[in-house]
Design a protein around this motif. Structure first.
Motif, PDB file in Angstrom:
ATOM      1  N   PHE A   1       0.845  -1.189   0.000  1.00 36.05           N
ATOM      2  CA  PHE A   1       0.000   0.000   0.000  1.00 36.05           C
ATOM      3  C   PHE A   1       0.885   1.245   0.000  1.00 36.05           C
ATOM      4  N   ASP A   2       0.401   2.272  -0.695  1.00 36.30           N
ATOM      5  CA  ASP A   2       1.131   3.540  -0.723  1.00 36.30           C
ATOM      6  C   ASP A   2       0.795   4.412   0.479  1.00 36.30           C
ATOM      7  N   LEU A   3      -0.408   4.241   1.016  1.00 34.22           N
ATOM      8  CA  LEU A   3      -0.881   5.154   2.058  1.00 34.22           C
ATOM      9  C   LEU A   3      -1.917   4.453   2.916  1.00 34.22           C
ATOM     10  N   VAL A   4      -1.915   4.791   4.206  1.00 37.26           N
ATOM     11  CA  VAL A   4      -2.915   4.287   5.145  1.00 37.26           C
ATOM     12  C   VAL A   4      -3.631   5.477   5.765  1.00 37.26           C
ATOM     13  N   LEU A   5      -4.963   5.469   5.691  1.00 40.88           N
ATOM     14  CA  LEU A   5      -5.784   6.444   6.426  1.00 40.88           C
ATOM     15  C   LEU A   5      -6.212   5.744   7.705  1.00 40.88           C
ATOM     16  N   LEU A   6      -5.666   6.170   8.840  1.00 50.18           N
ATOM     17  CA  LEU A   6      -5.750   5.405  10.078  1.00 50.18           C
ATOM     18  C   LEU A   6      -6.533   6.157  11.144  1.00 50.18           C
ATOM     19  N   ASP A   7      -7.627   5.543  11.583  1.00 47.22           N
ATOM     20  CA  ASP A   7      -8.413   6.124  12.666  1.00 47.22           C
ATOM     21  C   ASP A   7      -7.630   5.997  13.971  1.00 47.22           C
ATOM     22  N   LEU A   8      -7.731   7.007  14.813  1.00 48.46           N
ATOM     23  CA  LEU A   8      -6.967   6.999  16.059  1.00 48.46           C
ATOM     24  C   LEU A   8      -7.659   6.166  17.137  1.00 48.46           C
ATOM     25  N   MET A   9      -8.988   6.322  17.277  1.00 47.51           N
ATOM     26  CA  MET A   9      -9.711   5.640  18.351  1.00 47.51           C
ATOM     27  C   MET A   9     -10.374   4.373  17.821  1.00 47.51           C
ATOM     28  N   MET A  10      -9.803   3.218  18.191  1.00 46.53           N
ATOM     29  CA  MET A  10     -10.372   1.916  17.834  1.00 46.53           C
ATOM     30  C   MET A  10     -10.276   1.015  19.051  1.00 46.53           C
ATOM     31  N   PRO A  11     -11.216   0.080  19.224  1.00 45.38           N
ATOM     32  CA  PRO A  11     -11.293  -0.683  20.479  1.00 45.38           C
ATOM     33  C   PRO A  11     -10.168  -1.688  20.701  1.00 45.38           C
ATOM     34  N   ASP A  12      -9.826  -2.512  19.704  1.00 44.83           N
ATOM     35  CA  ASP A  12      -8.878  -3.597  19.959  1.00 44.83           C
ATOM     36  C   ASP A  12      -7.437  -3.112  19.985  1.00 44.83           C
ATOM     37  N   MET A  13      -7.095  -2.222  19.074  1.00 47.36           N
ATOM     38  CA  MET A  13      -5.742  -1.657  19.000  1.00 47.36           C
ATOM     39  C   MET A  13      -5.892  -0.262  18.409  1.00 47.36           C
ATOM     40  N   ASN A  14      -5.557   0.754  19.188  1.00 45.20           N
ATOM     41  CA  ASN A  14      -5.782   2.112  18.691  1.00 45.20           C
ATOM     42  C   ASN A  14      -4.789   2.475  17.592  1.00 45.20           C
ATOM     43  N   GLY A  15      -5.102   3.548  16.901  1.00 46.31           N
ATOM     44  CA  GLY A  15      -4.287   3.956  15.755  1.00 46.31           C
ATOM     45  C   GLY A  15      -2.850   4.267  16.122  1.00 46.31           C
ATOM     46  N   TYR A  16      -2.638   4.802  17.317  1.00 47.40           N
ATOM     47  CA  TYR A  16      -1.265   5.127  17.729  1.00 47.40           C
ATOM     48  C   TYR A  16      -0.434   3.854  17.866  1.00 47.40           C
ATOM     49  N   GLU A  17      -1.037   2.799  18.422  1.00 51.32           N
ATOM     50  CA  GLU A  17      -0.321   1.521  18.549  1.00 51.32           C
ATOM     51  C   GLU A  17      -0.005   0.945  17.177  1.00 51.32           C
ATOM     52  N   VAL A  18      -0.968   1.023  16.253  1.00 52.08           N
ATOM     53  CA  VAL A  18      -0.718   0.543  14.891  1.00 52.08           C
ATOM     54  C   VAL A  18       0.432   1.320  14.257  1.00 52.08           C
ATOM     55  N   LEU A  19       0.432   2.626  14.435  1.00 48.71           N
ATOM     56  CA  LEU A  19       1.476   3.482  13.859  1.00 48.71           C
ATOM     57  C   LEU A  19       2.852   3.120  14.404  1.00 48.71           C
ATOM     58  N   THR A  20       2.961   2.931  15.715  1.00 48.80           N
ATOM     59  CA  THR A  20       4.264   2.603  16.313  1.00 48.80           C
ATOM     60  C   THR A  20       4.759   1.234  15.839  1.00 48.80           C
ATOM     61  N   ARG A  21       3.838   0.287  15.645  1.00 48.35           N
ATOM     62  CA  ARG A  21       4.250  -1.033  15.146  1.00 48.35           C
ATOM     63  C   ARG A  21       4.736  -0.950  13.702  1.00 48.35           C
TER      64      ARG A  21
END
Length: 538
Positions: free
Chosen positions: A228-248
Motif C-alpha cells: 500500500f502507498d498510504l494508510v488512512l488510520l483512525d486513532l480511536m479503535m477498540p482492539d488496538m488504537n491507531g497510535y499503537e498501529v502506527l508505532t508497530r
C-alpha cells in the motif's frame, strides 16, 4: 451564485480573515507569555498564585476558542445588511470582553498581592500579559467594525489593501495548469462502518485503489500481505488504537516506509504531536473536509513517489559504484584502490625487494596466422585467464598484458619475504598450464619466461584510464631475460638463483650479453628441489 454575490462572499471572507489576523496576533502572544509564567511558577513552587495563573491561562484559551468560532466564515451569518452587521459586531465585542476582563483582573490581582509572594523573574512576563490584554481591549472597537464608511476611516488604507490582496488570492489564476492528482493504493482503517464506507467511496471516485480494515490488527495483517502507498488510520479503535498501529509500523523494517495519515475526532494538540513524532505524515480532524482530504492525500502520495524515485536512484548508484569498485579492483591492487578512495592522488613507491616475471608466447605470429580473429582472442583469453588464476592463488599482482606477453610481480604493493619463491611457483605453473592447454586444444603452444629480483619504483599513472605499473632496471632485465630465453624454459638472473638456491634446481646458462647491461650470468630454473629422488633422479 451570481458574480456579484461571489464578490460579496469573497469580501466577507477577506474581512473576516483580516479581523482574525488582527485579533489572533495579540492573543497568541498572551498565550505564549502566560504558558511561560505558569511553567516557571510551577518550577519555583509558587503555589499561592498557581490557581490564579491557571484561571488566566484558561481565560486566554477561551478567548482563542471564541475567535476561532466567532470568526469562522462558514458559521457567520450573512453580513451584507446593516442590521446583521450590528448584531455580529455587538456579539463579538461582548463575548471577547468577558475573557479579556478575566485576564486583566487576575493579572492585576497577582501584581497587587506581590508583597506576600516574591515573583522574581515572573513579574515582567505577567506585566506583558496585562499590557497585551489592555491593548487588545482598547483596539476591540476599531478592529471589530464591519460597517465603517470610507469617510469615517482613519489610516485604514493598508487594511483595505490587505483585504483586496486576499480577495485576489481567493480567485483562480487564469491559465494556471490543473494540479496533478496522484493515484495510489490506499488502506482505510476505521472501526466505524459508515466512516469506512464514506471514505472508500470518495477515494474510489478519485481513482484510487482502495482496501479497508475494521480494526488495527486486521490492518497490520493486510499490510504484511500486500503493498500500500498510504494508510488512512483512525486513532480511536477498540482492539488496538491507531497510535499503537502506527508505532508497530514504524518498528517493522518492512513496513516503516508506508505513509500514514491519522484521522480522528480528537483535536487535542498533544495527540497530534504524539502521532507526528511517531511518524505520521499528517493528521486530519473528523469529519474530513473532502477537498482538504483530497489535497493532503495527493501531497502525501507525491512525496512517496519522490521518495521511491530517490530509493531507485540510490540503488542504481550503489550498483554502479559496486561495478566500478569491481572493475577498479580488477585493474589495480586492493591497497592501491583504498589509497585512491582515501583521496591520495600521486601514488609512487620505491620497493627494494621485488621479483618481476615476463612470459611471452613463442612464435605467436605463426600461430595467429592460422587462426580466425575470434578463435585467436578466445585462445589467448583461455591462456591468460589460467595465468590470472595462478597469480590470484599465489597472491601475486598481475601488472599487465601486452599483446601476447604477460607481466606479473611479487613483493608489491606490499612487501613479502617469499617474493622470489612465489614468482618461481608461478613460472612452473605457467609451464604446466601451457602444456595442458596445448594438448587439449591440439595447437602447439610454447612460452619463454624471464625472472629477475631487485629494487623497483611502482605507482599509478593516468587520470582517465588508471594503470598500476612498475619501472626500473629490475623490470628491464627481467624483460630481456625472457627475450633471451628458450622455449618452455624459465630464464633467471643470478640474484634469483642466490635467493632460491637449495629450494629449486638450477642449470647454469653461462654468460649472456644483455643490451645496455653487458655480460650477465644466468640460469634456467627447472623444478623444485624436493621433486628429486635420493639419487638425484626425477
Amino acid at each position: 451564485m451570481t458574480t456579484t454575490d461571489s464578490l460579496i462572499e469573497r469580501q466577507r471572507r477577506a474581512s473576516l480573515a483580516h479581523i482574525r489576523q488582527e485579533l489572533l496576533a495579540p492573543v497568541t502572544s498572551i498565550i505564549g507569555y502566560q504558558e511561560i509564567v505558569v511553567e516557571e511558577a510551577e518550577r519555583l513552587g509558587l503555589h499561592a498564585i498557581l490557581a490564579d495563573l491557571g484561571r488566566i491561562l484558561g481565560a486566554v484559551r477561551t478567548l482563542a476558542e471564541l475567535l476561532d468560532r466567532l470568526l469562522d466564515p462558514a458559521g457567520m451569518p450573512d453580513i451584507a445588511s446593516d442590521g446583521d452587521l450590528a448584531i455580529v459586531e455587538a456579539k463579538l465585542r461582548h463575548d471577547l470582553r468577558t475573557p479579556l476582563n478575566a485576564i486583566m483582573g487576575y493579572s492585576e490581582l497577582i501584581l497587587d498581592e506581590c508583597d506576600s509572594v516574591d515573583l522574581g523573574a515572573l513579574r515582567p512576563d505577567i506585566e506583558r500579559v496585562l499590557t497585551e490584554a489592555r491593548r487588545l481591549l482598547s483596539q476591540l472597537d476599531s478592529v471589530v467594525d464591519f460597517s465603517r464608511r470610507e469617510a469615517d476611516r482613519t489610516g485604514n488604507e493598508d487594511a483595505d489593501n490587505l483585504a483586496a490582496d486576499l480577495m485576489r488570492a481567493f480567485q483562480p489564476i487564469e491559465g494556471a495548469p490543473a494540479l496533478r492528482s496522484e493515484i495510489g493504493r490506499i488502506l482505510v482503517v476505521d472501526d466505524n462502518e459508515s466512516n469506512r464506507d464514506l471514505l472508500c467511496r470518495r477515494l474510489a471516485r478519485d481513482g484510487h485503489m482502495v482496501s479497508h480494515a475494521s480494526s488495527g490488527r486486521a490492518a497490520l495483517d493486510m499490510l504484511a500481505d500486500g503493498e500500500f502507498d498510504l494508510v488512512l488510520l483512525d486513532l480511536m479503535m477498540p482492539d488496538m488504537n491507531g497510535y499503537e498501529v502506527l508505532t508497530r509500523l514504524r518498528a517493522d523494517p518492512g513496513l516503516r516506509e508506508v505513509r500514514v495519515i491519522m484521522i480522528s475526532g480528537i483535536h487535542e494538540t498533544e495527540s497530534i504531536i504524539r502521532c507526528v513524532e511517531a511518524g505520521a505524515e499528517d493528521y486530519l480532524p473528523k469529519p474530513c473536509d473532502p477537498v482538504l482530504l483530497r489535497a493532503r492525500i495527493s501531497a502525501c502520495l507525491e512525496r512517496k513517489r519522490w521518495r521511491d524515485r530517490e530509493h531507485l536512484y540510490l540503488t542504481e548508484l550503489k550498483a554502479e559504484k559496486e561495478r566500478s569498485e569491481v572493475l577498479l579492483h580488477n585493474i589495480l591492487p586492493s591497497s592501491i584502490v583504498r589509497r585512491l578512495n582515501q583521496g591520495e592522488r600521486a601514488i609512487a613507491d620505491r620497493l627494494e625487494e621485488v621479483s618481476i616475471l615476463f612470459c611471452d608466447v613463442v612464435g605467436f605470429s605463426a600461430i595467429a596466422s592460422r587462426m580466425t580473429a575470434v578463435h585467436l582472442v578466445e585462445y589467448l583469453t583461455r591462456v591468460f585467464t589460467t595465468f590470472d588464476r595462478l597469480t590470484l592463488d599465489l597472491g601475486i599482482e598481475k601488472i599487465k598484458t601486452i599483446g601476447d606477453a604477460y607481466m606479473a610481480a611479487a613483493g608489491l604493493p606490499e612487501p613479502r619475504p617469499d617474493h622470489a619463491e612465489a614468482v618461481a611457483e608461478l613460472a612452473l605453473g605457467m609451464l604446466d598450464a601451457t602444456d595442458r592447454i596445448s594438448r587439449e586444444a591440439g595447437t602447439p603452444l610454447k612460452v619463454r619466461i624471464g625472472i629477475h629480483t631487485g629494487p623497483v619504483v611502482a605507482g599509478v599513472i593516468g587520470t582517465h584510464k588508471f594503470i598500476y605499473d612498475v619501472w626500473g632496471d629490475t623490470v628491464n632485465l627481467a624483460s630481456r631475460l625472457e627475450s633471451h630465453g628458450m622455449p618452455n624454459r624459465i630464464h633467471v638472473s643470478e640474484a634469483v638463483q642466490r635467493i632460491l638456491e637449495g629450494r629449486y634446481v638450477f642449470e647454469p646458462r653461462g654468460s649472456v650479453a644483455i643490451r645496455d647491461m653487458g655480460q650477465i650470468s644466468t640460469f634456467f630454473l627447472s623444478r623444485r628441489a624436493e621433486t628429486l629422488g635420493p639419487d638425484g633422479e626425477i
